[in-house]
Structure formats: structure tokens, C-alpha cells
Write an enzyme that holds these catalytic residues in place. Structure first.
Site, PDB file in Angstrom:
ATOM      1  N   ARG A  26       0.838  -1.184   0.000  1.00  0.00           N
ATOM      2  CA  ARG A  26       0.000   0.000   0.000  1.00  0.00           C
ATOM      3  C   ARG A  26       0.880   1.243   0.000  1.00  0.00           C
ATOM      4  O   ARG A  26       2.012   1.220   0.496  1.00  0.00           O
ATOM      5  CB  ARG A  26      -0.938   0.012   1.217  1.00  0.00           C
ATOM      6  CG  ARG A  26      -0.222  -0.051   2.539  1.00  0.00           C
ATOM      7  CD  ARG A  26      -1.083  -0.654   3.649  1.00  0.00           C
ATOM      8  NE  ARG A  26      -1.520  -1.995   3.360  1.00  0.00           N
ATOM      9  CZ  ARG A  26      -0.787  -3.096   3.557  1.00  0.00           C
ATOM     10  NH1 ARG A  26       0.449  -2.996   4.029  1.00  0.00           N
ATOM     11  NH2 ARG A  26      -1.266  -4.268   3.279  1.00  0.00           N
ATOM     12  N   HIS A 250      12.078  -2.408   8.615  1.00  0.00           N
ATOM     13  CA  HIS A 250      11.396  -3.665   8.891  1.00  0.00           C
ATOM     14  C   HIS A 250       9.989  -3.303   9.331  1.00  0.00           C
ATOM     15  O   HIS A 250       9.797  -2.544  10.284  1.00  0.00           O
ATOM     16  CB  HIS A 250      12.113  -4.451   9.990  1.00  0.00           C
ATOM     17  CG  HIS A 250      11.490  -5.784  10.256  1.00  0.00           C
ATOM     18  ND1 HIS A 250      11.786  -6.530  11.375  1.00  0.00           N
ATOM     19  CD2 HIS A 250      10.586  -6.510   9.571  1.00  0.00           C
ATOM     20  CE1 HIS A 250      11.100  -7.652  11.363  1.00  0.00           C
ATOM     21  NE2 HIS A 250      10.357  -7.661  10.264  1.00  0.00           N
ATOM     22  N   ASP A 251       8.977  -3.840   8.668  1.00  0.00           N
ATOM     23  CA  ASP A 251       7.609  -3.396   8.919  1.00  0.00           C
ATOM     24  C   ASP A 251       7.205  -3.530  10.385  1.00  0.00           C
ATOM     25  O   ASP A 251       6.464  -2.686  10.915  1.00  0.00           O
ATOM     26  CB  ASP A 251       6.606  -4.092   7.996  1.00  0.00           C
ATOM     27  CG  ASP A 251       6.715  -5.602   7.961  1.00  0.00           C
ATOM     28  OD1 ASP A 251       7.436  -6.197   8.791  1.00  0.00           O
ATOM     29  OD2 ASP A 251       6.086  -6.216   7.071  1.00  0.00           O
TER      30      ASP A 251
END
Length: 490
Positions: A26, A250-251
Site C-alpha cells: 500500500r 522492517h515493517d
């Protein structure tokens, strides 16, 4: 720790958060300021792996070129709405990477679920014992950690001619700016950093990896550079355009920034494809007990430590749903969850951490096989299987929270669930019941919010430590509270 309002910032501005997950990506348009935190979806797109034949086997890769095209479309949409955008930043899943030579990608990055990494485990452990690896990096064992993938690539000749290794968000940032770097939170998942967050030159040498592959490390909140001029036609921003900035790339590192918690007495579960269950610490915990429990010490924003354990997460539901649909069943996750909620709580659960559930394919049959091997009867219907998946996940979450508390010394009085799992009321309630403490669910888009907050702070739109940023999240995104119906359902 501070919990006050954001201070020291005098204006509101806009940033774009590029958030790539293992099943979808997204681009989010965010407005941030001293008392502003608004998030609007500019684009959402599927992240569908591709199988490319290598000799006699179909290897699993990411379609990163396709993802980049979708990212540009999303950023173009933001540019038309917000031409004066302040910055852009990228986060994604961990461990996977691209190899480059002279700035050119040598092939689509491998997917961490590709089977090749198993050979890399053998190669690494022949050179360095697992307990030594844990003492060095504090990283949990996962067979797809970057060092195992790199060991395989070295043995297969894939490193021949490569002069740069870039993790996925660093690679996307390189394509946006032409600048090569390694953001520290994501680099901490490679298994190749020292305790003080530097590339482990001694370990890299022992594994026979070229030291020159590894780009300079930078922290979250670092300005990387302007967009490449060649992108100006696709991204018609005003003036000099936005600065591309690092965040917790890093998400999970970005998600934890936006967990509205008191880290001294709470645990978090960043629940998407994976369920990352842990606590936030000031210092690493590297112990034999932690290694046995497969807890990891990953880098967080502002030098914090994400002390956590990986649980399979919503992958168990999404891959099961894909299998039922492949069989021709006309089912949706929403309808199955509604049916599952009407079923009695199952007494028999399966081990959601069993590695047999990691590979793509027929998960309902694998789960049924697990039950049969343990002398138990598996649910016969899809709704029954969904209910047992939910309860098994909740049990794994509760056990991991308890173990995180025991190993770290953090007294857990509440559990925060963020990410897609925060939408799953059945899972949130089951986790509260099995853990015996309240669950606070939300925000769903914690990763994009954390990304935007660190960009906003870097751009001078707001200021403060993580506690201050979390207070801003709490004021704008009140979580949903689930009280435990049973003090313990375990």
C-alpha cells in the site's frame, strides 16, 4: 518515560508511507503535526509471488519489479493530491534481498518460503555453531534468515559478480534515489550484525561472504536524498520534490512505533501474515532460555530492542482459504469467521508453530494430518477448521506473551494487537481469554502510521520520543478493548 503531547513542532505537513507486506502493498498519504495524525490510502495492490524455473525446480521469487511499478502509481496519486509532499519512506517484510552489480538487479529476489534456504542452514551451521550465532547476534533461528539464504547463494554461485546486497526496502529506496544504504532495524534481521548494531565483519568472513556486498548502515530517520530526476515525469511533485527518508524499514519496527502502549507493562502482537509477539526493551536479552524458546533480539527505532517470537499468524487462515477456493468451495473469510463464532470452543488444538505449516499449499490437509498423528480428530468443516485455527493461534500468542514476560522481566498487564489481526474480533477475544489479560486492538494500519510518524519527526513536523509519538496515536486511534471472559482458557 515521557507520555506528554508532541511538542516543539509548529506546522502540519504531508508524507507518503510505502508499506509492503507479504500479501499486499500500500501507499498511504499521511498528514502529521503536533496534534495531527491522519492516514488516507492512496493505493493498495496485491503482492503475488512468482515461480521461475531453475533447472528442475520451480523457485519462488518476489515480483519486485511489478511492486515498484505499483509503488510509482501510488506515489503519482499522492503527487496529484499533495504536490508539496515533505518526504517518502519505505518499509517491508524482513530477510529477503536483491543482489546487484553496477547498480543493476541480477534477478528477482527469492521469497523466504522458497525451499533453497534449508541447504543454507546446513552450510552455516557447519561453520558456526547455532549457540554461537545466538550469542553473537541474539537472533532467533528461522531457516530463511538472510545469512542462511546468503550461504546458499554463495554455494550456488549466485554471488559471483554481485557487488551489493540490499534488503527489499533498501532496494526500493535505491530505485527511488540512486543511494545505497542499509537501514539498521531491518539489517538486524539478517543475523549479520554485532550486539552494538554494526556489520559483523568476523562472522561475514567466517561464512566466506564478500564484505563489500554490505552497504553502510544508517538509522531510522536519516535523509537519504531527493528523488531521481528520471522519476519526475511519473511523480509530478512541486519544486525540488520530497526527500526520501529511512524509517523502521522492517515493517514490524514501524508497527511497534505506533503501538499505543506503556512498554514497561505491556506486550504487543503485530499480527498480519506473521504474528510477531513480544515486548520492547532498552537492552538485549541473550540467554540459553531465550534461545531455547526461539526469542529474538531485533533492532527497533531509537535503539530499542524488539524482543519477540514469530508465530505463523494469519497465513494459516489466508492459505487455508486459498485451498478451499481452489477446491471450488464458494467461501469467504468473513462468512467462515461468522460461522466459526457460533461454534463451541474446541478442546483440542494444534501447534501453530509447527514448521510443516510454513510452505504454501494445502494447509487444511496438513492440519488434519497433525491431528491424526496426535490421535485427535480434526474439524470436518471449513468453519470448524477456521475456529480451531483461531483458537490455536490465540493459544500460541498467549504462551508467547507469557514466555516473553518470564524471559524479559516485563510484567504484562495488557496485550496490544495491531495490524490486520486487530480486525479479527474472534481472534482478539480468544487471545484475551487464553492470556487472562485485556487485549487492546488497533490501529490496523500501525505499520504505515509508524512509518509516517518517524518521517514526520525527521521532517520537523513533530518531535518527541517514542512514548510521545504513541500518545499521539492513542489520541487519534482509540483501540477496541477485549476483556478476558475466562481468566484462563488454556
Amino acid at each position: 518515560m515521557s507520555t506528554g503531547a508532541v511538542s516543539g513542532a509548529s506546522r502540519t505537513g504531508a508524507v507518503a508511507a510505502v508499506d509492503l507486506g507479504a500479501t499486499s502493498g500500500r501507499v498511504m498519504h499521511a498528514r502529521v503535526g503536533a496534534d495531527t495524525l491522519e492516514l488516507t490510502e492512496a493505493a493498495r495492490f496485491l503482492n503475488t509471488p512468482v515461480r521461475l524455473w531453475e533447472g528442475d525446480r520451480p523457485a519462488l521469487h518476489w515480483n519486485l519489479a511489478g511492486l515498484f511499478s505499483s509503488i510509482l502509481d501510488g506515489l503519482g496519486s499522492v503527487a496529484r493530491t499533495e504536490p508539496g509532499l515533505a518526504s517518502i519512506a519505505v518499509d517491508s517484510w524482513a530477510v529477503d534481498y536483491g543482489l546487484l552489480r553496477g547498480g543493476r538487479l541480477l534477478g528477482e529476489p527469492y521469497h523466504y518460503r522458497d525451499e533453497r534456504a534449508a541447504r543454507g542452514v546446513e552450510l552455516v551451521h557447519a561453520a558456526v555453531a547455532p549457540d554461537e550465532l545466538y550469542r553473537e547476534g541474539g537472533l532467533q533461528f528461522l531457516p530463511f534468515n538472510s545469512l542462511y539464504q546468503l550461504a546458499y547463494d554463495r554455494s550456488a554461485g549466485n554471488l559471483d559478480g554481485a557487488d551489493r546486497f540490499l534488503l527489499v526496502p533498501d532496494l526500493v529506496t535505491y530505485w527511488l534515489t540512486g543511494q545505497e544504504h542499509a537501514e539498521r532495524t531491518n539489517a538486524s534481521t539478517t543475523g549479520l550484525l554485532t550486539a552494538d548494531g554494526q556489520w559483523n565483519d568476523a562472522l561475514i568472513a567466517r561464512l566466506g561472504l564478500p564484505r563489500g556486498l554490505f552497504a553502510p548502515l544508517v538509522d531510522a530517520g536519516t535523509a537519504v536524498g531527493p528523488l531521481l530526476s528520471s522519476l519526475s515525469a511519473d511523480l509530478p511533485f512541486a519544486g525540488a520534490g520530497p526527500t526520501v527518508t529511512t524509517v523502521g524499514s522492517h515493517d514490524t519496527a514501524s508497527a511497534v512505533v505506533a503501538v499505543p502502549m506503556d512498554a514497561t507493562r505491556a506486550a504487543y502482537i503485530s499480527c498480519g501474515t506473521w504474528g510477531l509477539v513480544g515486548v520492547e526493551l532498552e537492552h538485549r536479552v541473550v540467554s540459553d532460555e531465550g534461545r531455547a524458546a526461539n526469542f529474538t533480539n531485533e533492532g527497533g527505532v531509537d535503539g530499542r530492542i524488539r524482543y519477540l517470537h514469530n508465530v505463523m499468524g494469519l497465513w494459516l487462515l489466508s492459505e487455508s482459504l486459498r485451498e478451499w477456493q481452489r477446491r471450488g468451495l464458494h467461501v469467504t473469510l468473513e462468512s467462515l469467521l461468522a460461522e466459526a463464532a457460533e461454534l463451541p470452543r474446541p478442546t483440542d488444538l494444534f501447534d501453530a508453530d509447527d514448521p510443516r505449516f510454513m510452505a504454501p499449499g494445502d494447509l487444511p490437509t496438513r492440519i488434519a494430518d497433525w491431528f491424526a498423528e496426535h490421535g485427535l480428530r480434526a474439524p470436518a468443516s471449513p468453519a470448524g477448521m477456521v475456529r480451531v485455527i483461531i483458537e490455536s493461534l490465540a493459544d500460541a500468542f498467549a504462551r508467547s506473551v507469557q514466555r516473553a514476560s518470564e524471559l524479559s522481566g516485563v510484567p504484562v498487564e495488557t496485550i496490544h494487537i495491531v495490524g490486520g489481526g486487530a480486525r479479527n474480533a474472534l481472534l482478539c477475544q480468544a487471545t484475551a481469554d487464553r492470556a487472562g489479560v485485556p487485549v487492546l486492538a488497533g490501529p490496523v494500519e500501525a505499520t504505515a502510521l509508524g512509518n509516517a510518524l518517524i518521517q514526520g519527526r525527521a521532517a520537523g513536523l513533530l518531535s518527541g520520543d517514542l512514548e510521545t509519538l504513541r500518545a499521539l496515536v492513542a489520541r487519534h486511534y482509540a483501540p477496541v478493548r477485549y476483556e478476558p471472559a475466562l481468566r484462563s482458557a488454556r
